[in-house]
Design an enzyme around this catalytic site. Structure first.
Site, PDB file in Angstrom:
ATOM      1  N   SER A   1      27.975 -38.828 -60.268  1.00  0.00           N
ATOM      2  CA  SER A   1      26.152 -38.288 -60.579  1.00  0.00           C
ATOM      3  C   SER A   1      25.575 -37.869 -59.777  1.00  0.00           C
ATOM      4  O   SER A   1      24.761 -36.415 -60.591  1.00  0.00           O
ATOM      5  CB  SER A   1      26.167 -39.544 -61.055  1.00  0.00           C
ATOM      6  OG  SER A   1      25.652 -40.536 -60.297  1.00  0.00           O
TER       7      SER A   1
ATOM      8  N   HIS B   1      19.917 -39.671 -58.874  1.00  0.00           N
ATOM      9  CA  HIS B   1      20.077 -38.922 -60.368  1.00  0.00           C
ATOM     10  C   HIS B   1      18.940 -37.639 -60.046  1.00  0.00           C
ATOM     11  O   HIS B   1      19.280 -36.028 -59.953  1.00  0.00           O
ATOM     12  CB  HIS B   1      19.696 -39.637 -61.247  1.00  0.00           C
ATOM     13  CG  HIS B   1      21.164 -39.743 -61.709  1.00  0.00           C
ATOM     14  ND1 HIS B   1      21.123 -40.955 -62.988  1.00  0.00           N
ATOM     15  CD2 HIS B   1      22.787 -40.079 -61.420  1.00  0.00           C
ATOM     16  CE1 HIS B   1      22.685 -41.391 -63.576  1.00  0.00           C
ATOM     17  NE2 HIS B   1      23.299 -41.300 -62.620  1.00  0.00           N
TER      18      HIS B   1
END
Length: 196
Positions: free
Chosen positions: A122, A173
């Site tokens: 991610s 993230h």
């Protein structure tokens, strides 16, 4: 083979292959097993100087849903980014952005005194999103089927979901998004258009 998006296809294939290997040798839901495979674990990085984990953790996933979610986004957004920036620049954004996200996550854990096992693509996926946002801005707000508003909304929604859910590496993230945007500025200077 999807020739126009060779690097993104390879990155997706490598993630799936590593997932299958972790499943064949144990369970991808077992944190200890993923640490053995190279997941990020702050004490091993900080005290054992196992900095390679900032790279290897990008190709490991906690279960099929985790893998599926990341690869789904990567196929749609990564393909578009690679077509715009080219194979080498795409690979640099994916790898450097992913490592940058891993480092920011590692730094945040040290500052916060946390000790968790981190894994997943991610951070690299967010780097792809960040770079694509920059590319779309440079192309007057649209690239292929994506607009600046859609991508910013997607990034904001995903970040919000992360901050309201347990077990999500929000530092990775946000770090990936910022690294990707910065890499977009450095590496993308507009696509050469043929005269009409």
């Amino acid at each position: 083979m999807r020739k126009s998006v060779l690097m993104n296809t390879i990155m997706v294939a490598v993630n799936i292959l590593v997932f299958l290997l972790t499943e064949l040798t144990g369970s991808s839901l077992d944190s200890r097993h993923l640490v053995n495979w190279g997941a990020a674990y702050t004490p091993f990085i900080e005290q054992g100087h196992e900095y390679y984990r900032l790279f290897t953790c990008m190709f490991l996933h906690f279960g099929l849903t985790h893998l599926g979610n990341n690869m789904l986004v990567l196929v749609f957004l990564g393909d578009s980014l690679e077509r715009e920036v080219g194979k080498i620049r795409y690979l640099l954004i994916y790898l450097i952005g992913g490592i940058g996200a891993s480092y920011i996550s590692y730094y945040a854990e040290i500052r916060g005194g946390e000790t968790v096992v981190s894994a997943g693509a991610s951070g690299a996926v967010f780097a792809v999103i960040g770079a694509l946002i920059y590319v779309v801005i440079r192309n007057r707000g649209r690239v292929e089927n994506f607009t600046t508003r859609q991508l910013v909304f997607l990034a904001a929604l995903t970040l919000y979901h992360g901050y309201t859910s347990a077990g999500v590496d929000n530092a990775a993230h946000l770090g990936g998004l910022l690294c990707g945007f910065a890499l977009g500025i450095i590496l993308y200077h507009g696509k050469k258009r043929l005269p009409s």
